[in-house]
Design an enzyme around this catalytic site. Sequence first.
Site, PDB file in Angstrom:
ATOM      1  CB  THR A   1      -1.480  -3.596   7.786  1.00  0.00           C
ATOM      2  OG1 THR A   1      -2.635  -3.114   8.452  1.00  0.00           O
ATOM      3  CG2 THR A   1      -1.586  -5.106   7.697  1.00  0.00           C
TER       4      THR A   1
ATOM      5  CE  LYS B   1       0.986  -3.308   3.104  1.00  0.00           C
ATOM      6  NZ  LYS B   1       0.100  -2.517   4.071  1.00  0.00           N
TER       7      LYS B   1
ATOM      8  CB  THR C   1      -0.970   0.012   1.198  1.00  0.00           C
ATOM      9  OG1 THR C   1      -0.233  -0.169   2.405  1.00  0.00           O
ATOM     10  CG2 THR C   1      -1.997  -1.090   1.060  1.00  0.00           C
TER      11      THR C   1
ATOM     12  CG  ASN D   1       1.958   8.918  10.278  1.00  0.00           C
ATOM     13  OD1 ASN D   1       1.134   8.153   9.796  1.00  0.00           O
ATOM     14  ND2 ASN D   1       3.219   8.578  10.469  1.00  0.00           N
TER      15      ASN D   1
ATOM     16  CD  GLU E   1       4.177   5.757   8.652  1.00  0.00           C
ATOM     17  OE1 GLU E   1       3.140   5.944   8.030  1.00  0.00           O
ATOM     18  OE2 GLU E   1       4.254   5.704   9.875  1.00  0.00           O
TER      19      GLU E   1
ATOM     20  CB  SER F   1      -7.081   9.830   2.798  1.00  0.00           C
ATOM     21  OG  SER F   1      -8.185   9.996   3.648  1.00  0.00           O
TER      22      SER F   1
END
Lengths: 408, 408
Positions: free
Chosen positions: B193, B182, B156, B403, B280, B408
């Site tokens: 995840t 992933k 993702t 973050n 991240e 989105s």
Amino acid sequence: MDLERSPLALPFPEMPPIAGVTLRVARARYKNWDRADLTYVELAPGTVAAGVFTKNVCCSTEVELGRQSAAQGSGRALVVNAGNSNAFTGYRGREAVEQIMQQVAAHLGCAPHEVFVSSTGVIGVPLPRDKAREGVAAALTAPPCSWEEAALAIATTDTFAKGVTVSAMLGETRVTLNGIIKGSGMIAPDMATMLGYIFTDAAVAPDFLQACLSGANQRTFSCITVDSDTSTSDTVLAFATGKAGNPLISSFEDPGADAFMAAMEDMCRQLAHLVVRDGEGAQKFIAVNVTGAVSDESARIIGLAIANSPLVKTAIAGGDANWGRVVMAVGKAGQPADRDRLSIAFGGVWAARDGLPLADYDEAPVAAHLAGREIDIDVDLGLGMGRATVWTCDLTHGYIAINADYRS
Amino acid sequence: MDLERSPLALPFPEMPPIAGVTLRVARARYKNWDRADLTYVELAPGTVAAGVFTKNVCCSTEVELGRQSAAQGSGRALVVNAGNSNAFTGYRGREAVEQIMQQVAAHLGCAPHEVFVSSTGVIGVPLPRDKAREGVAAALTAPPCSWEEAALAIATTDTFAKGVTVSAMLGETRVTLNGIIKGSGMIAPDMATMLGYIFTDAAVAPDFLQACLSGANQRTFSCITVDSDTSTSDTVLAFATGKAGNPLISSFEDPGADAFMAAMEDMCRQLAHLVVRDGEGAQKFIAVNVTGAVSDESARIIGLAIANSPLVKTAIAGGDANWGRVVMAVGKAGQPADRDRLSIAFGGVWAARDGLPLADYDEAPVAAHLAGREIDIDVDLGLGMGRATVWTCDLTHGYIAINADYRS
């Protein structure tokens, strides 16, 4: 590094004198700066003392000795060194603290254990004994100063001076509690340290004072978090001079006990909030209200898991009502929770109920709430009657800038 | 939001075929994108299966059903949906997973519990059943694809495709293990995840495969952290087709068992490292080596306290050998530790020993080490023989940007 005043800062309040408490400050020059960095508080004979301390097992000498002194229950003086935490300095650090205790005890004619010492600042460097001796000598004879001057002298990387005053009626007698606190940030190679001091003229027994402070601590200082890291020096001390003249309170059965306990908890909560309001890089003050847990302690643990989650804290920083991250944080807390009974609200508006996103969820008022400075997150677990509130701040670029970009 | 490829990325390896494993991908269009987002892996009859799953109590339906399937020990297919995690979606989400299991089972003529399903992506939106049905139908008849194509299709917010291949000699027989994984980041409102899948042609009994995976997990996936947050969907599955033809391994006493276990742990460690390397905002890969603890588990808990400390992670981001923050993190872990026995090194150079900063500490080689991409922190507690290594990445502005700044 000059830090901007936190946007969440509160003005320093008007604080009345407390009979039996005299504040003085001096310049020990623990760092190469031109400011008062040694605070000396003289307490009238008969003052009782209590304390709560960090649970970090690598604690400082000051914490070890402070615990012993608090257990004895009497206090005649407090010395706070700013600019050097004296942590991780072995026997040489211990000698410096004992020197201060002896110097002040000789001046006051009291026992060394009645002299409380705290230090905050750079670690790994023993507190310089010469500077401490001269600083204490200067402070002992300095003119009395204001509460705000003392609050500034104990500060290190704080962006504003922090003080709180509350009062309570114990029967016919009004008593006052004044508190000052420091804590906010940790600039390399300094360590985060929260140091808080509460002074009251109430007449209370040492065990009762300790019980009030410990109880309040559990619902206030133990319910705040900036970044989940625990200083090796965290300390909150309470001193009661007894000068208000109320009938002595020795237990929770005595008249006035409830009012004093309530005032102590109010004081601790306000002091704790001030620390969060000066959290490194903080732009928003967040209250996480957990209800429906199997117990109050379970609610507190879940609240801290949410408040410590970097994903939740960055979502709030971004103004994002990301309830999925709250679900994740609840689930990782290791406490009883049922995904399909969980409800989550932002600013009082439910985003998810009983494990499902709300069909008619109106994001507009939530977005408006998240755009403000004071954020409320409500989490209902739907399991029992346990509840707790935990306070934190958001996680922003400011935190990274303070802790990674700048070096001492 | 376009994410830059992590500076810690590794190239995708050449991966050989595994007899009995066929990979196919399709476009279910779970999001408005033009990429393969549904991965279908067909496994030969007789393939045994094992799994480890998130401990998050608010786990997804996929995790609940996957646990049940893994307990039965046989696998004929794996379906991975990317773009929708199907978490926190109640009975409607469950129906979508069961539909996929039934659709594939009907195609293969196997039991539904032999079909494993994972989903990753946005939460709170039930997996759309129409898209899933059409996507699965397309995947069932798609041409076989490469390991890298499958690694890309399960991703993702990953910034690079992640695969590992290892081999082992079981007696006279060479067996191969291929793994894809992933995990990296969580972009609002997505959730972090980690989904990992390991395939081997070795002939092993289901209980033995589960024991190897569980044991390896404890020292690999359970020893990595990016930000301390635990996804509700984390899953690692292992499938063994038995096509290599080695004598069946049923227990750790059987010939070849040690070699297989070592290969499995090597595989899991490499996969786990790839996730950290895509953490991240990560700029540095950090190994925290804890020795001298009272037990291995105590060492792991202390290592995680260090690796999760925002203050340690920001110090490394800033190239600052701040051993005081490491001391703090050790002390807050809640495990046995003695401040005056603690030793801390960066890049193999001791900064502090037995609780004191080293007098002749040479900062130059440490500064050079911290300027690199691969950082080693050694912590010796001086108490016992317990040891563990924990891996993490630094905490940078990139983490906040991913973050908090983007929505989105």
